[in-house]
Design an enzyme around this catalytic site. Structure first.
Site, PDB file in Angstrom:
ATOM      1  N   GLY A 267      46.980  51.553  29.112  1.00 56.43           N
ATOM      2  CA  GLY A 267      46.645  50.546  30.127  1.00 56.43           C
ATOM      3  C   GLY A 267      46.494  49.155  29.525  1.00 56.43           C
TER       4      GLY A 267
ATOM      5  N   TYR B 173      32.580  43.799  30.534  1.00 54.82           N
ATOM      6  CA  TYR B 173      33.619  42.776  30.448  1.00 54.82           C
ATOM      7  C   TYR B 173      33.474  41.786  31.588  1.00 54.82           C
ATOM      8  CZ  TYR B 173      36.119  46.921  28.622  1.00 54.82           C
ATOM      9  OH  TYR B 173      36.496  48.068  27.996  1.00 54.82           O
ATOM     10  N   PHE B 174      33.851  40.561  31.289  1.00 55.51           N
ATOM     11  CA  PHE B 174      34.004  39.576  32.363  1.00 55.51           C
ATOM     12  C   PHE B 174      35.472  39.644  32.825  1.00 55.51           C
ATOM     13  CE2 PHE B 174      29.838  37.824  33.066  1.00 55.51           C
ATOM     14  CZ  PHE B 174      29.152  38.645  32.186  1.00 55.51           C
ATOM     15  N   ASN B 175      36.173  38.553  33.033  1.00 53.20           N
ATOM     16  CA  ASN B 175      37.530  38.692  33.603  1.00 53.20           C
ATOM     17  C   ASN B 175      38.604  38.687  32.513  1.00 53.20           C
ATOM     18  OD1 ASN B 175      35.792  37.880  35.844  1.00 53.20           O
ATOM     19  ND2 ASN B 175      37.693  37.680  37.001  1.00 53.20           N
TER      20      ASN B 175
ATOM     21  N   TYR C  74      33.550  50.859  43.476  1.00 49.67           N
ATOM     22  CA  TYR C  74      33.956  50.674  42.079  1.00 49.67           C
ATOM     23  C   TYR C  74      32.752  50.213  41.253  1.00 49.67           C
ATOM     24  CZ  TYR C  74      35.606  48.029  38.058  1.00 49.67           C
ATOM     25  OH  TYR C  74      35.752  47.525  36.793  1.00 49.67           O
TER      26      TYR C  74
ATOM     27  N   ARG D  13      37.665  35.764  50.271  1.00 44.35           N
ATOM     28  CA  ARG D  13      37.969  37.199  50.180  1.00 44.35           C
ATOM     29  C   ARG D  13      36.655  37.976  50.241  1.00 44.35           C
ATOM     30  NH1 ARG D  13      41.127  39.340  44.873  1.00 44.35           N
ATOM     31  NH2 ARG D  13      39.150  38.785  43.878  1.00 44.35           N
TER      32      ARG D  13
ATOM     33  N   LYS E 200      30.539  51.978  37.993  1.00 44.15           N
ATOM     34  CA  LYS E 200      30.219  51.377  36.682  1.00 44.15           C
ATOM     35  C   LYS E 200      28.709  51.411  36.440  1.00 44.15           C
ATOM     36  CE  LYS E 200      34.310  50.541  35.197  1.00 44.15           C
ATOM     37  NZ  LYS E 200      34.858  51.369  34.137  1.00 44.15           N
TER      38      LYS E 200
ATOM     39  N   ASP F 160      33.849  38.687  47.313  1.00 49.82           N
ATOM     40  CA  ASP F 160      33.873  37.732  46.190  1.00 49.82           C
ATOM     41  C   ASP F 160      32.517  37.046  46.049  1.00 49.82           C
ATOM     42  OD1 ASP F 160      36.362  38.001  45.098  1.00 49.82           O
ATOM     43  OD2 ASP F 160      37.276  36.310  46.157  1.00 49.82           O
TER      44      ASP F 160
ATOM     45  N   ASP G 166      46.366  59.520  28.087  1.00 53.67           N
ATOM     46  CA  ASP G 166      46.686  58.760  29.298  1.00 53.67           C
ATOM     47  C   ASP G 166      47.534  59.653  30.193  1.00 53.67           C
ATOM     48  OD1 ASP G 166      47.618  56.633  31.112  1.00 53.67           O
ATOM     49  OD2 ASP G 166      46.862  55.289  29.570  1.00 53.67           O
TER      50      ASP G 166
ATOM     51  N   LYS H 204      40.172  50.970  38.971  1.00 57.39           N
ATOM     52  CA  LYS H 204      39.465  49.695  38.781  1.00 57.39           C
ATOM     53  C   LYS H 204      39.659  48.634  39.861  1.00 57.39           C
ATOM     54  CE  LYS H 204      43.078  47.464  36.200  1.00 57.39           C
ATOM     55  NZ  LYS H 204      43.456  46.480  35.236  1.00 57.39           N
TER      56      LYS H 204
ATOM     57  N   SER I 169      31.519  46.645  33.245  1.00 62.65           N
ATOM     58  CA  SER I 169      32.048  45.439  33.866  1.00 62.65           C
ATOM     59  C   SER I 169      30.908  44.543  34.305  1.00 62.65           C
ATOM     60  CB  SER I 169      32.869  45.864  35.089  1.00 62.65           C
ATOM     61  OG  SER I 169      33.080  44.781  35.953  1.00 62.65           O
TER      62      SER I 169
HETATM   63  N1  UFG Z   1      41.749  34.739  43.621  1.00 63.00           N
HETATM   64  C1  UFG Z   1      42.470  33.946  44.489  1.00 63.00           C
HETATM   65  N2  UFG Z   1      43.688  34.388  44.895  1.00 63.00           N
HETATM   66  C2  UFG Z   1      44.223  35.573  44.474  1.00 63.00           C
HETATM   67  C3  UFG Z   1      43.492  36.383  43.570  1.00 63.00           C
HETATM   68  C4  UFG Z   1      42.243  35.935  43.174  1.00 63.00           C
HETATM   69  O1  UFG Z   1      42.015  32.887  44.897  1.00 63.00           O
HETATM   70  O2  UFG Z   1      45.335  35.917  44.904  1.00 63.00           O
HETATM   71  C5  UFG Z   1      40.425  34.296  43.169  1.00 63.00           C
HETATM   72  C6  UFG Z   1      39.310  35.222  43.620  1.00 63.00           C
HETATM   73  O3  UFG Z   1      38.887  34.888  44.920  1.00 63.00           O
HETATM   74  C7  UFG Z   1      38.263  34.960  42.548  1.00 63.00           C
HETATM   75  C8  UFG Z   1      39.080  34.642  41.295  1.00 63.00           C
HETATM   76  O4  UFG Z   1      40.383  34.307  41.766  1.00 63.00           O
HETATM   77  O5  UFG Z   1      37.537  33.831  42.887  1.00 63.00           O
HETATM   78  C9  UFG Z   1      39.187  35.819  40.352  1.00 63.00           C
HETATM   79  O6  UFG Z   1      39.620  36.947  41.082  1.00 63.00           O
HETATM   80  P1  UFG Z   1      40.132  38.285  40.377  1.00 63.00           P
HETATM   81  O7  UFG Z   1      40.533  39.222  41.462  1.00 63.00           O
HETATM   82  O8  UFG Z   1      41.105  37.961  39.327  1.00 63.00           O
HETATM   83  O9  UFG Z   1      38.824  38.807  39.634  1.00 63.00           O
HETATM   84  P2  UFG Z   1      37.405  39.220  40.234  1.00 63.00           P
HETATM   85  O10 UFG Z   1      36.437  38.288  39.602  1.00 63.00           O
HETATM   86  O11 UFG Z   1      37.382  39.332  41.683  1.00 63.00           O
HETATM   87  O12 UFG Z   1      37.328  40.702  39.710  1.00 63.00           O
HETATM   88  C10 UFG Z   1      37.104  40.970  38.380  1.00 63.00           C
HETATM   89  C11 UFG Z   1      37.702  42.334  38.013  1.00 63.00           C
HETATM   90  C12 UFG Z   1      36.975  43.440  38.722  1.00 63.00           C
HETATM   91  C13 UFG Z   1      35.494  43.308  38.507  1.00 63.00           C
HETATM   92  C14 UFG Z   1      35.009  41.946  38.900  1.00 63.00           C
HETATM   93  C15 UFG Z   1      33.562  41.758  38.582  1.00 63.00           C
HETATM   94  O13 UFG Z   1      39.057  42.390  38.364  1.00 63.00           O
HETATM   95  O14 UFG Z   1      37.406  44.673  38.173  1.00 63.00           O
HETATM   96  O15 UFG Z   1      35.725  40.971  38.171  1.00 63.00           O
HETATM   97  O16 UFG Z   1      33.083  40.565  39.102  1.00 63.00           O
HETATM   98  F1  UFG Z   1      34.814  44.213  39.251  1.00 63.00           F
END
Ligand code: UFG
Length: 344
Positions: free
Chosen positions: A15, A181-183, A153, A297, A157, A300, A36, A89, A129
């Site tokens: 992955g 982890y953060f992003n 999800y 979304r 965790k 969020d 895997d 995830k 996470s």
């Molecule tokens: N975003 C957009 N457009 C998109 C996709 C994302 O505007 O098409 C924004 C989201 O609203 C958010 C930011 O980009 O503000 C980051 O979004 P991600 O989906 O990339 O990441 P997240 O912070 O929502 O999620 C991540 C991990 C999850 C974890 C979460 C914990 O992907 O697994 O952090 O906060 F649970």
């Protein structure tokens, strides 16, 4: 830890984060063994890993819950550490299919802990996470910040962390480290492994690179009226290569864990907004990114980034790579994947 031929089992090793960790392990002299079932990853990744590392990759196409077959793997190799990535995830998907998340994420963890106990594996590193902080009241979050969840999800965790905490009380020979982890963003410098979402990406950077590659018409920025300087959400984007190195550091340190389990934030400590990510992408690639604003979304949170004092001090790990490096490597990887799919 003398790393000479130490065998480390890496579940989910094909992955996104797992594959980069396999590279980091080999660079440090370990022998990773990938487990895997390729339900969310590509078999091709094994070949790409062999090219990057110039070595033969040992892997088994088996699910984590198949303890019968896994016992065979543990009997074949003297496994000294387990890094357990394998899990579902996607936050949105977990809302639709909570039972699938409970079955896979808890079931896989339970069988890995059972095996760790039976085969007396000394180090266990678990992928957690920052989702466990829910919608934090105070930022940056540190490891003592309150934990909660706002999706099945996130629930898996949070509960998995607690399961490990309870388990090690009964089996203290296993020293566990929980990495929050953060992003994760970015790709290996070769541009041949990276984040390969199946279908429409949920995460921001893969959506950006797919849009720039013409696979998606435009990016929708979810919300523009958050209480942040530019109105868009703020996250702590951590380069996946740095994140991979944190796993090796955790493995090496866990031998001496007095506190068991130990928990660490793995981030950069710096927040970046969605608009800042878009601007940085445009600057680095010289491409204009078509985007529009849409509604917020569901689920969020406005803002999160890490306090990294503990991981810096105790794991002696600090993120080194910049967001620019992450964006640039992701873009290289996107182009690589497009070429590869064209040929296929
Ligand atoms: N975003 C957009 N457009 C998109 C996709 C994302 O505007 O098409 C924004 C989201 O609203 C958010 C930011 O980009 O503000 C980051 O979004 P991600 O989906 O990339 O990441 P997240 O912070 O929502 O999620 C991540 C991990 C999850 C974890 C979460 C914990 O992907 O697994 O952090 O906060 F649970």
């Amino acid at each position: 830890m003398n790393t000479e031929k130490k065998h480390i089992l890496v579940t989910g090793g094909a992955g996104y984060i797992g594959s980069h960790t396999v590279v980091a392990l080999i660079e440090k002299g370990y022998t990773p063994i990938i487990i895997d079932d390729f339900r969310n990853s590509n078999k091709d990744v094994i070949l790409r890993l062999e090219k990057i590392t110039n070595s033969e990759i040992i892997y088994f196409n088996v699910a984590c819950q198949d303890t019968f077959r896994l016992k065979g793997v543990f009997s074949q190799f003297p496994i000294e550490g387990i890094i357990h990535f394998a899990a579902d995830k996607a936050v949105g998907e977990s809302m639709e299919k909570p039972l699938m998340y409970f079955d896979n994420n808890f079931g896989s963890l339970i069988s890995m802990l059972e095996l760790a106990k039976e085969f007396e594996v000394k180090s266990f590193v678990f992928s957690s996470s920052c989702t466990v902080y829910g919608d934090p009241k105070q930022i940056p979050v540190n490891e003592q910040s309150p934990v909660s969840y706002n999706s099945p999800y996130g629930f898996t965790k949070k509960v998995s962390e607690e399961m490990i905490e309870q388990f090690v009380k009964s089996c203290p020979i296993v020293k566990a480290t929980l990495l929050r982890y953060f992003n994760p963003v970015g790709a290996h410098e070769s541009g041949t492994i990276g984040e390969e979402p199946d279908g429409k990406p949920n995460n921001l950077l893969p959506f950006i690179t797919q849009t720039a590659a013409g696979v998606r018409d435009e990016l929708t920025v979810f919300g523009k009226d958050y209480d942040t300087p530019d109105g868009t959400c703020i996250r702590d984007y951590i380069h996946v290569v740095d994140l991979a190195e944190a796993h090796v550091a955790a493995l090496e340190m866990s031998d001496s864990n007095e506190v068991n389990p130990k928990v660490f934030n793995v981030g950069t400590g710096k927040g970046t907004s969605v608009l800042e990510m878009i601007k940085a992408f445009e600057k680095i690639t010289g491409k204009e990114l078509p985007y529009k604003f849409g509604p917020r979304r569901d689920g969020d949170i406005k803002e999160i980034f890490a306090n990294t004092d503990k991981v810096n001090k105790e794991l002696k790990w600090t993120s080194r790579k910049t967001i620019e490096e992450a964006i640039s490597s992701s873009w290289t990887f996107e182009q690589y994947i497009r070429e590869l799919r064209k040929e296929a």
